[in-house]
Motif scaffolding. Structure first.
Motif, PDB file in Angstrom:
ATOM      1  N   THR A 203       0.897  -1.294  -0.041  1.00 33.30           N
ATOM      2  CA  THR A 203       0.076   0.010   0.112  1.00 33.30           C
ATOM      3  C   THR A 203       0.732   1.253   0.056  1.00 33.30           C
ATOM      4  O   THR A 203       0.503   2.393  -0.786  1.00 33.30           O
ATOM      5  N   ILE A 204       1.916   1.221   0.709  1.00 33.17           N
ATOM      6  CA  ILE A 204       2.752   2.593   1.028  1.00 33.17           C
ATOM      7  C   ILE A 204       3.674   2.332  -0.221  1.00 33.17           C
ATOM      8  O   ILE A 204       3.890   3.566  -0.914  1.00 33.17           O
ATOM      9  N   ALA A 205       4.220   1.320  -0.560  1.00 30.37           N
ATOM     10  CA  ALA A 205       5.189   1.235  -1.655  1.00 30.37           C
ATOM     11  C   ALA A 205       4.524   1.831  -2.893  1.00 30.37           C
ATOM     12  O   ALA A 205       5.223   2.496  -4.148  1.00 30.37           O
ATOM     13  N   PHE A 206       3.426   1.263  -3.260  1.00 31.87           N
ATOM     14  CA  PHE A 206       2.754   1.438  -4.599  1.00 31.87           C
ATOM     15  C   PHE A 206       1.724   2.851  -4.661  1.00 31.87           C
ATOM     16  O   PHE A 206       1.232   3.234  -5.584  1.00 31.87           O
ATOM     17  N   ASN A 207       1.631   3.248  -3.262  1.00 32.95           N
ATOM     18  CA  ASN A 207       0.740   4.480  -3.231  1.00 32.95           C
ATOM     19  C   ASN A 207      -0.745   3.815  -3.712  1.00 32.95           C
ATOM     20  O   ASN A 207      -1.589   4.870  -4.110  1.00 32.95           O
ATOM     21  N   HIS A 208      -1.194   2.837  -3.550  1.00 37.59           N
ATOM     22  CA  HIS A 208      -2.416   2.290  -4.072  1.00 37.59           C
ATOM     23  C   HIS A 208      -2.877   1.547  -2.696  1.00 37.59           C
ATOM     24  O   HIS A 208      -2.215   0.348  -2.290  1.00 37.59           O
ATOM     25  N   ARG A 209      -4.117   1.735  -2.309  1.00 40.71           N
ATOM     26  CA  ARG A 209      -4.572   0.890  -1.023  1.00 40.71           C
ATOM     27  C   ARG A 209      -4.827  -0.487  -1.372  1.00 40.71           C
ATOM     28  O   ARG A 209      -5.431  -1.034  -2.631  1.00 40.71           O
ATOM     29  N   VAL A 210      -4.306  -1.627  -0.681  1.00 42.58           N
ATOM     30  CA  VAL A 210      -4.316  -2.892  -1.219  1.00 42.58           C
ATOM     31  C   VAL A 210      -5.318  -3.587   0.197  1.00 42.58           C
ATOM     32  O   VAL A 210      -4.996  -3.143   1.244  1.00 42.58           O
ATOM     33  N   LYS A 211      -6.346  -4.154  -0.140  1.00 46.53           N
ATOM     34  CA  LYS A 211      -7.034  -4.868   1.117  1.00 46.53           C
ATOM     35  C   LYS A 211      -6.400  -6.266   1.459  1.00 46.53           C
ATOM     36  O   LYS A 211      -6.135  -6.947   0.289  1.00 46.53           O
ATOM     37  N   PHE A 212      -6.321  -6.490   2.545  1.00 46.71           N
ATOM     38  CA  PHE A 212      -5.722  -7.603   3.128  1.00 46.71           C
ATOM     39  C   PHE A 212      -6.536  -8.861   2.541  1.00 46.71           C
ATOM     40  O   PHE A 212      -5.788  -9.980   1.880  1.00 46.71           O
ATOM     41  N   GLN A 213      -7.680  -8.803   2.349  1.00 46.53           N
ATOM     42  CA  GLN A 213      -8.531 -10.172   1.884  1.00 46.53           C
ATOM     43  C   GLN A 213      -7.991 -10.291   0.226  1.00 46.53           C
ATOM     44  O   GLN A 213      -8.354 -11.477  -0.122  1.00 46.53           O
ATOM     45  N   ASN A 214      -7.566  -9.399  -0.309  1.00 39.32           N
ATOM     46  CA  ASN A 214      -7.075  -9.661  -1.788  1.00 39.32           C
ATOM     47  C   ASN A 214      -5.729  -9.997  -1.800  1.00 39.32           C
ATOM     48  O   ASN A 214      -5.217 -10.481  -2.841  1.00 39.32           O
TER      49      ASN A 214
END
Ligand code: NAP
Length: 423
Positions: A203-214
Motif C-alpha cells: 500500500t505504501i510502496a505503490f501508493n495504492h490501497r491494497v485490501k488484506f482479503q485480496n
C-alpha cells in the motif's frame, strides 16, 4: 520537564525493550503502562509496579499523554483503543501488523481528520527501516516490485531444512523449543503474518490501497526435503516470499514459497534474518536486510518512531507531513487473481515407471502450449515409481491447474507432489 508523555499499552517482548531503551531519552516520559496481568513479575531492574494498570482506556483518557504506543497486538481491543486515542488527538506508534492490514484505511483516515500521525515502522520488518525510507529518501521513486522475506520463523525453518536435510515437522519442533516458533505456529507457517506485513508495505510502496482479503497467501507446510534437494540441484533456494508487482495499476500481490535463484540476494538471507528488495525508478534495485523480529530490534524501530514525533512536537501544528497517509487512490486497485498470474513453475510429478511415460507427459504440456525448460527423471523406487521434476517456462497459473487435472485423468502421473512458483 519531558517534552512528550507517552502511554504504553503492552509490556511483553517488545514493550519491555521499548521501556528499557526509552530510559536513555529524558525528553520522553512514560506516564503509565497497560498490561493484562498487573501481578505478573516483570524482567526490568528496579521496576515501579505502581505505573501498571489493567485498564488500557485509562491510559488513553489520561490528558497528560500526547502519544500512545500500542504493543499489545491483535485486532480487538487494539482497534477500539487506538480509535479512541486518535479521536482525543493523540499520536500513535504501533507494531501491530494485523491491525494495520485489516483496519489501516479507517485508522489513517481518522488520524488525518484529527491531525495526528500513526507511525508503524516496526509493523513491517521489525528492526529493518523500510517505511521511513520509502516515504522520505525513496520518495522520488516509482516502485514497481517488492520481493521480501518478512517472517523469521518460516525462514528459520526453511534454512534448517536445507542445511540439516531435515523434515518440516522435525525443524518446526526445534524452532518451537528454541522460541523461534509459537506453540500454535499457524500465523507464521501459513503465510498470514507475511501477508499482513505485505498488505501495508505494498500500500505504501505503490501508493495504492491494497485490501488484506485480496492478498493470496500460502504457507510452507507442504514443502518436502526432496523439494529443497531438487531446488539446490537446479540452482535455487526455497524461500517464503512476499511478492508484489504494480504494472500500470494492476497489482499482483501474494505470499507463497518460491524458488529463488542462488544469484539473487534473497536466496542468501538465512535463518531469522529478514530482507526487503524493492525495484523502482530511478533507484533500480535495492535490498535492505536485518533482524525482522525480536524485542531489541523491534524496539529500535518503535523508539525511532517515538523520537520522530518527539523532535517535531511543539514546533509546528502539522508534524511529520511526509510520514502521513497520502493516498489518492481508494481500495479499488485492480488485483490480479492468482489463477491469472504468470510464473515459471517447479513441478514434482510422482509417476509409475513405464515405457513412453515421459513422452506422454511432455505431449500433455505441449497440448497446453507450455514450454518445458528442464526435465529430470529421478531414480526408480522399489515400488516401480519415480519422481519426474519439471521446470516450465512462464505460463498462466490456471494452465498448471488444467494440466494437473489432465495428467491425473490420463493416468500419466499418480500425483502432483509439489508445485512451487519460481521467482
Ligand atoms: N515480538 C516481536 O519480535 C515482534 C516483532 C514485530 C512486531 N511485533 C508486534 O508487536 C506487538 C507486541 O508483540 P509482543 O511480542 O511484544 O507481544 P507479547 O509479548 O505477547 O506482549 C503483549 C503485551 O500486551 C499486553 N496485553 C495483551 N492483551 C492486553 C489487554 N487486553 N489489555 C492490556 N494489555 C494487554 C500483555 O500483558 P501481560 O504482560 O500482562 O500478559 C503484554 O504485556 C504485536 O502487535 C506484534 O505483532 C512483535
Amino acid at each position: 520537564m519531558s517534552k512528550i508523555k507517552i502511554g504504553l499499552i503492552g509490556l511483553g517482548v517488545v514493550g519491555t525493550e521499548v521501556y528499557n531503551t526509552l530510559k536513555n531519552f529524558p525528553d520522553v516520559e512514560i506516564t503509565g503502562i497497560a498490561v493484562k496481568d498487573t501481578s505478573k513479575k516483570r524482567n526490568i531492574e528496579n521496576f515501579d509496579y505502581s505505573i501498571l494498570t489493567d485498564k488500557p482506556q485509562d491510559i488513553i483518557d489520561n490528558k497528560e499523554n500526547n502519544v500512545i504506543v500500542e504493543l499489545m497486538g491483535g485486532v480487538h481491543p487494539a482497534l477500539e483503543l487506538l480509535t479512541s486515542a486518535i479521536e482525543k488527538g493523540k499520536h500513535v506508534v504501533t507494531a501491530n501488523k494485523e491491525l494495520l492490514a485489516k483496519h489501516g484505511e479507517e485508522l489513517f483516515a481518522l488520524s488525518e481528520k484529527n491531525n495526528t500521525v500513526i507511525l508503524y515502522e516496526a509493523a513491517i520488518a521489525g528492526g529493518i527501516p523500510i517505511i521511513m525510507p520509502i516515504k522520505t529518501i525513496l520518495a522520488s521513486n516509482k516502485i514497481t516490485k517488492i520481493e521480501a522475506i518478512l517472517n523469521g520463523t518460516t525462514n528459520y525453518i526453511l534454512t534448517n531444512m536445507d542445511v540439516n536435510k531435515s523434515s518440516y515437522d522435525v525443524v518446526l519442533k526445534q524452532a518451537q523449543n528454541l522460541g523461534y516458533a509459537e506453540a500454535n505456529p499457524t500465523n507464521d507457517v501459513e503465510g498470514l503474518d507475511s501477508a499482513y506485513k505485505l498488505t501495508t508495505l505494498a500500500t505504501i510502496a505503490f501508493n495504492h490501497r491494497v485490501k488484506f482479503q485480496n492478498v493470496y497467501h500460502e504457507g510452507i507446510t507442504k514443502i518436502k526435503s526432496e523439494d529443497i534437494k531438487y531446488a539446490n540441484e537446479l540452482g535455487y533456494k526455497i524461500k517464503l516470499v512476499a511478492y508484489a508487482t504494480n504494472d500500470s495499476g494492476k497489482i499482483d500481490i501474494r505470499v507463497h514459497p518460491m524458488f529463488v535463484s542462488k544469484k539473487e540476494t534473497l536466496a542468501h538471507i538465512d535463518y531469522v534474518t529478514n530482507a526487503v528488495t524493492l525495484e523502482g525508478f530511478p533507484i533500480g534495485k535495492i535490498t535492505l536486510s536485518g533482524p525482522g523480529a525480536g524485542g531489541l530490534a523491534t524496539a529500535s524501530s518503535v523508539v525511532g518512531d517515538i523520537l520522530s514525533i518527539e523532535r517535531e512536537y511543539g514546533t509546528t501544528d502539522y508534524i511529520l507531513p511526509m510520514m502521513r497517509c497520502n493516498h489518492t487512490h481508494d481500495g479499488n486497485s485492480e488485483i490480479i487473481p492468482i489463477s491469472e498470474t504468470e510464473n515459471k513453475y517447479y513441478l514434482r510429478l510422482h509417476t509409475i515407471d513405464r515405457i513412453g511415460g515421459i513422452a506422454d507427459i511432455t505431449k500433455t504440456f505441449a497440448s497446453k502450449r507450455i514450454n518445458i525448460e528442464t526435465i529430470l527423471m529421478k531414480e526408480i523406487q522399489s515400488d516401480n515409481t519415480s519422481d519426474i521434476v519439471i521446470v516450465t517456462e512462464k505460463c498462466k497459473e490456471k494452465l498448471i491447474s488444467e494440466i494437473e487435472h489432465e495428467l491425473l485423468q490420463s493416468g500419466c502421473i499418480k500425483e502432483l507432489s509439489s508445485k512451487i512458483r519460481i521467482s
